[in-house]
Write an enzyme that holds these catalytic residues in place. Structure first.
Site, PDB file in Angstrom:
ATOM      1  N   GLU A   1      27.953  57.428  61.347  1.00  0.00           N
ATOM      2  CA  GLU A   1      29.415  57.534  61.241  1.00  0.00           C
ATOM      3  C   GLU A   1      29.915  56.123  60.943  1.00  0.00           C
ATOM      4  O   GLU A   1      30.079  55.304  61.851  1.00  0.00           O
ATOM      5  CB  GLU A   1      30.014  58.055  62.556  1.00  0.00           C
ATOM      6  CG  GLU A   1      29.560  59.458  62.939  1.00  0.00           C
ATOM      7  CD  GLU A   1      30.168  60.540  62.062  1.00  0.00           C
ATOM      8  OE1 GLU A   1      31.164  60.279  61.354  1.00  0.00           O
ATOM      9  OE2 GLU A   1      29.639  61.663  62.074  1.00  0.00           O
TER      10      GLU A   1
ATOM     11  N   CYS B   1      38.632  53.763  62.050  1.00  0.00           N
ATOM     12  CA  CYS B   1      37.783  53.940  60.864  1.00  0.00           C
ATOM     13  C   CYS B   1      38.482  54.692  59.730  1.00  0.00           C
ATOM     14  O   CYS B   1      38.172  54.488  58.567  1.00  0.00           O
ATOM     15  CB  CYS B   1      36.501  54.670  61.243  1.00  0.00           C
ATOM     16  SG  CYS B   1      36.801  56.269  62.025  1.00  0.00           S
TER      17      CYS B   1
END
Ligand code: NAD
Length: 480
Positions: A221, A255
């Site tokens: 991720e 993110c």
């Protein structure tokens, strides 16, 4: 071993061995036990909210209780409850069709989802609870054990997590491993049954290399530069408000934070004004305002300043969205307003690296195809956002670009949909978690074929020694 000790190879191997042995001796992990483990995670979070919020606050310098409850505790509890609600359904074996004629002779085929065993979680500092509990929900839901290595850049949170997990779990179920980069490197080389790494693309590469030693499957991720396209058909004020809300969240240290934004060329100034109005209405005071999160540490603060200096020295217009606040005091608290970098170019660091802070690049455009080509000429982003009212344009952006996920007429909210798989593609990551896909990521899909009541090979005369019957049958089967 005390909470912040570095773990050497032997200590890590010992924890892993204990977890593996316990996993094997437990046998199949019943739904009730999985739910019990999820309930214990929920209790850990709910019963220790204040302590957790203080730990996060001390790691950031300033991160209010409200922000941590919203972005870390609530989101984690929500993911855990979603798994708890669905786990019995997801665990059911799935029937698959069996080819003719086996299907009419009692044969069956099923997929049984089995836990993989011991799953490693390596996590970053930015939403330090969510990045642990969100994958952990799927990992425990799938019946696994977990070894967690939190970020060394949030040491108070890491120390507290180690203490709390020891209180709510046996170390053979969930263990927290504290320490710095050296421990992280050793952790990534362990013979785990799966490893989920959340962090930067650069470190992600070395994690994948390290995991290759034991062929440990990885879910990465990662980060990257998430673009926004504002259509000519968009409500500019609404878009600016939502983009600024998303960008200001955790001071841009997210993110899926919008990184650069395409705006119709003739509406650039109008967009900038709307951004300033939105920021100032949400953060009327930036100096003594606990809603504004600090930059995590001095080195990240310097990185952000360098982006702004570099962009400005190379000719971009830098527009801070608020001029209020004393500069020295803001630096002391590592707080700053969002700054827009208007019309940056590729020579600027701000267009070369993931921003991960309170800066938004703004680029004027005339033709939507320019935006699509621009995005497609760079690494595939984790998220992509489109604002507009044109169905044709929306479809064009969706089908002609590749990103981990996409949101239309908002930013970042797709992460909150527990049933949508979350993950990147290319340099923004590989694999998914959340929802059914998360359960399946941390499960082994074991295919089980069960033969029916007749021996088909014998009945059809296709056993060796082969003769004409085999040729005839194959002629029947192999044709256009
Ligand atoms: P990072 O990559 O520096 O660190 C993440 C983890 O890797 C930490 O636990 C750290 O101990 C470990 N690590 C650091 N250097 C290592 C090395 N050389 N070898 C092995 N392990 C090492 O990331 P960060 O600064 O903590 O977090 C920011 C990044 O995380 C951003 O790129 C952001 O986009 C990304 N992120 C992604 C998601 C997502 O869900 N895709 C969520 C949050 C953050």
């Amino acid at each position: 071993m005390t909470a912040m000790d570095e773990y050497d190879q032997d200590a890590l191997e010992r924890v892993l061995k204990l977890q593996k042995e316990s996993f094997l001796s437990e046998g199949p992990t019943a739904a009730d036990l999985r739910i019990n483990r999820i309930d214990r995670c929920i209790s850990l979070l709910v019963e220790n909210q204040q302590q957790l919020c203080s730990a996060v606050n001390s790691d950031f310098g300033c991160r209010s209780v409200r922000v941590t409850r919203m972005s870390d505790i609530y989101t984690s509890v929500k993911s855990l409850k979603h798994v708890r609600k669905n786990i019995r359904k997801w665990m059911r074996p799935v029937r698959r069709p069996v080819p003719f004629p086996l299907n009419i002779l009692g044969a069956s085929a099923r997929i049984h989802y089995q836990p993989k065993g011991v799953v490693g979680i390596m996590s970053p500092w930015n939403v330090p609870l969510n990045v642990v509990f969100s994958p952990l929900a799927d990992i425990l839901g799938a019946g696994n054990r977990a070894m967690i290595k939190p970020s060394e850049h949030a040491p108070n949170t890491a120390r507290l997590l180690a203490e709390l997990f020891d209180r709510y779990f046996d170390r053979t179920e969930v263990s927290v491993i504290t320490g710095g980069v050296a421990t992280s490197q050793r952790f990534s080389e362990l013979n785990l049954d799966h490893l989920i790494f959340t962090g930067s693309t650069q470190v992600g590469r070395s994690i994948m290399k390290a995991a290759a030693k034991h062929l440990t499957p990885v879910t990465l991720e990662l980060g990257g530069k998430s673009p926004v396209i504002i259509s000519k058909t968009a409500d500019l004020q609404d878009a600016a408000e939502k983009i600024i809300t998303g960008k200001a969240m955790n001071a841009g240290q997210v993110c899926i934070s919008p990184d650069y934004c395409f705006v119709p060329e003739d509406r650039l100034n109008e967009f900038i004004e709307n951004c300033a109005a939105a920021f100032q209405s949400q953060y009327p005071d930036i100096e003594a305002n606990d809603d504004l999160v600090s930059i995590i540490n001095e080195s990240h603060w310097q990185r952000i300043q360098q982006y702004l200096d570099d962009a400005s020295s190379k000719g971009a217009r830098v527009v801070p969205l608020s001029e209020s606040g004393n500069e020295a005091r803001l630096q002391q608290a590592r707080r700053q307003p969002i700054s827009l970098v208007v019309e940056p170019n590729d020579n600027m660091r701000v267009m070369q690296e993931e921003i991960f802070g309170p800066i938004l690049c703004v680029i004027g455009y005339r033709d939507l195809r320019y935006c699509i080509e621009f995005i497609n000429s760079r690494p595939r982003p984790l998220a992509l956002y489109y604002f507009g009212k044109s169905g044709a344009e929306e479809e064009m952006v969706r089908s002609h670009t590749t990103a981990g996920g996409m949101a239309v007429n908002d930013v970042a909210v797709h992460f909150a949909c527990d049933d949508l798989p979350f993950g990147g593609i290319g340099e923004s990551g590989m694999g998914h978690f959340h929802g059914l896909e998360g359960f399946r990521t941390f499960s082994h899909a074991k295919s089980v074929f069960k033969q029916g009541f007749l021996n088909m090979a014998k009945l059809s005369g296709t056993l060796p020694p082969y003769g004409n019957r085999v040729d005839k049958l194959l002629d029947q089967l192999i044709k256009k």
